[in-house]
Design a protein around this motif. Structure first.
Motif, PDB file in Angstrom:
ATOM      1  N   UNK A   7      -6.862  -5.433  -4.645  1.00 37.29           N
ATOM      2  CA  UNK A   7      -7.110  -4.521  -3.326  1.00 37.29           C
ATOM      3  C   UNK A   7      -8.309  -3.696  -3.594  1.00 37.29           C
ATOM      4  N   UNK A   8      -8.219  -3.029  -4.709  1.00 38.17           N
ATOM      5  CA  UNK A   8      -9.348  -1.967  -5.132  1.00 38.17           C
ATOM      6  C   UNK A   8     -10.746  -2.512  -4.966  1.00 38.17           C
ATOM      7  N   UNK A   9     -10.914  -3.749  -5.797  1.00 37.57           N
ATOM      8  CA  UNK A   9     -12.124  -4.407  -5.955  1.00 37.57           C
ATOM      9  C   UNK A   9     -12.592  -4.991  -4.561  1.00 37.57           C
ATOM     10  N   UNK A  10     -11.767  -5.312  -3.801  1.00 35.46           N
ATOM     11  CA  UNK A  10     -12.098  -6.060  -2.325  1.00 35.46           C
ATOM     12  C   UNK A  10     -12.385  -5.047  -1.558  1.00 35.46           C
ATOM     13  N   UNK A  11     -11.648  -4.070  -1.503  1.00 39.04           N
ATOM     14  CA  UNK A  11     -11.906  -2.905  -0.480  1.00 39.04           C
ATOM     15  C   UNK A  11     -13.267  -2.153  -1.090  1.00 39.04           C
ATOM     16  N   UNK A  12     -13.824  -2.042  -2.264  1.00 40.38           N
ATOM     17  CA  UNK A  12     -15.062  -1.477  -2.457  1.00 40.38           C
ATOM     18  C   UNK A  12     -16.079  -2.308  -2.067  1.00 40.38           C
ATOM     19  N   UNK A  13     -16.128  -3.539  -2.448  1.00 40.01           N
ATOM     20  CA  UNK A  13     -16.933  -4.497  -1.755  1.00 40.01           C
ATOM     21  C   UNK A  13     -17.208  -4.502  -0.383  1.00 40.01           C
ATOM     22  N   UNK A  14     -16.007  -4.599   0.372  1.00 39.41           N
ATOM     23  CA  UNK A  14     -16.048  -4.527   1.824  1.00 39.41           C
ATOM     24  C   UNK A  14     -16.862  -3.274   2.385  1.00 39.41           C
ATOM     25  N   UNK A  15     -16.454  -2.209   1.624  1.00 44.33           N
ATOM     26  CA  UNK A  15     -16.957  -0.696   2.006  1.00 44.33           C
ATOM     27  C   UNK A  15     -18.388  -0.939   1.725  1.00 44.33           C
ATOM     28  N   UNK A  68      -5.498   2.385  -3.912  1.00 42.19           N
ATOM     29  CA  UNK A  68      -5.277   1.285  -4.844  1.00 42.19           C
ATOM     30  C   UNK A  68      -5.426   1.695  -6.077  1.00 42.19           C
ATOM     31  N   UNK A  69      -6.690   2.479  -6.427  1.00 46.03           N
ATOM     32  CA  UNK A  69      -6.867   3.063  -7.787  1.00 46.03           C
ATOM     33  C   UNK A  69      -6.007   3.947  -8.090  1.00 46.03           C
ATOM     34  N   UNK A  70      -5.548   4.854  -7.463  1.00 45.64           N
ATOM     35  CA  UNK A  70      -4.332   5.766  -7.705  1.00 45.64           C
ATOM     36  C   UNK A  70      -3.209   4.904  -8.308  1.00 45.64           C
ATOM     37  N   UNK A  71      -2.842   3.948  -7.513  1.00 44.62           N
ATOM     38  CA  UNK A  71      -1.701   3.033  -8.126  1.00 44.62           C
ATOM     39  C   UNK A  71      -1.859   2.547  -9.233  1.00 44.62           C
ATOM     40  N   UNK A 108       3.163   6.160  -7.793  1.00 41.88           N
ATOM     41  CA  UNK A 108       2.325   4.905  -7.818  1.00 41.88           C
ATOM     42  C   UNK A 108       2.903   3.828  -6.556  1.00 41.88           C
ATOM     43  N   UNK A 109       4.180   3.747  -6.281  1.00 48.15           N
ATOM     44  CA  UNK A 109       4.827   2.846  -5.424  1.00 48.15           C
ATOM     45  C   UNK A 109       4.261   3.630  -3.964  1.00 48.15           C
ATOM     46  N   UNK A 110       4.210   4.833  -3.885  1.00 44.49           N
ATOM     47  CA  UNK A 110       3.754   5.653  -2.672  1.00 44.49           C
ATOM     48  C   UNK A 110       2.109   5.186  -2.343  1.00 44.49           C
ATOM     49  N   UNK A 111       1.412   5.279  -3.409  1.00 46.62           N
ATOM     50  CA  UNK A 111      -0.005   4.961  -3.397  1.00 46.62           C
ATOM     51  C   UNK A 111      -0.037   3.537  -2.956  1.00 46.62           C
ATOM     52  N   UNK A 112       0.644   2.380  -3.609  1.00 41.77           N
ATOM     53  CA  UNK A 112       0.486   1.275  -3.143  1.00 41.77           C
ATOM     54  C   UNK A 112       0.799   1.016  -1.804  1.00 41.77           C
ATOM     55  N   UNK A 113       1.892   1.702  -1.386  1.00 44.10           N
ATOM     56  CA  UNK A 113       2.444   1.675   0.125  1.00 44.10           C
ATOM     57  C   UNK A 113       1.362   2.045   1.272  1.00 44.10           C
ATOM     58  N   UNK A 114       0.770   3.354   0.747  1.00 44.37           N
ATOM     59  CA  UNK A 114      -0.447   3.612   1.530  1.00 44.37           C
ATOM     60  C   UNK A 114      -1.527   2.672   1.600  1.00 44.37           C
ATOM     61  N   UNK A 115      -1.843   1.988   0.605  1.00 42.37           N
ATOM     62  CA  UNK A 115      -2.982   1.038   0.446  1.00 42.37           C
ATOM     63  C   UNK A 115      -2.573  -0.024   1.263  1.00 42.37           C
ATOM     64  N   UNK A 116      -1.249  -0.452   1.416  1.00 38.95           N
ATOM     65  CA  UNK A 116      -0.979  -1.898   2.115  1.00 38.95           C
ATOM     66  C   UNK A 116      -1.032  -1.505   3.460  1.00 38.95           C
TER      67      UNK A 116
END
Length: 147
Positions: A7-15, A68-71, A108-116
């Motif tokens: 997620x972190x890599x894909x979102x950075x590339x898309x951004x 995603x990076x925070x997670x 960590x779980x909250x960060x992943x939840x927000x990313x999703x």
């Protein structure tokens, strides 16, 4: 862990692609032309400027990347603390460490939840670039996917 990394890599590339495409071509004008081809509301007034749509997309991708990076960062700290044994520690020290690990895992779980959640919001946001009808269809599809 691999999902968060993807997620972190894909979102950075898309951004990077969104920012690069918006700055290298006249993308807002092209999006305005595409928006007028909407099957239901295409000939009507455009309620939001295309640059606003790109800004929303950029903010959502940024949220996906940051969360995603925070997670990943917090889950790596948790994995280091899991095997930690302090020589000469008392029972209260061990319980305190377990409470800290639990708090970090919840963060960590909250960060992943927000990313999703931001990732799920991305589909209607991208569809909104092409028109309101497509955004509505993508929103219904996202709701059905989450149900």
């Amino acid at each position: 862990l691999l999902t968060g990394q993807f997620l972190a890599q894909a979102s950075f590339v898309a951004l990077s692609l969104v920012v690069g495409a918006a700055s290298s071509t006249d993308l807002p004008l092209k999006l305005e032309v595409i928006g007028k081809s909407d099957p239901i509301v295409g000939d009507g007034p455009i309620p939001a400027a295309p640059i606003l749509k790109l800004a929303l997309l950029t903010v959502l991708l940024g949220f996906v990347f940051v969360n995603s990076v925070q997670h990943l960062r917090v889950i790596r700290h948790v994995s280091m603390y899991m095997g930690l044994r302090i020589p000469g520690s008392t029972q209260s020290d061990t319980e305190s460490l377990e409470e800290r690990i639990q708090g970090m895992y919840e963060r960590s779980t909250n960060s992943f939840w927000y990313a999703m959640r931001c990732m799920i919001l991305l589909f209607p946001a991208v569809a909104w670039l092409f028109g309101a009808t497509y955004a509505l269809c993508a929103t219904v599809g996202s709701i059905l996917f989450m149900a």
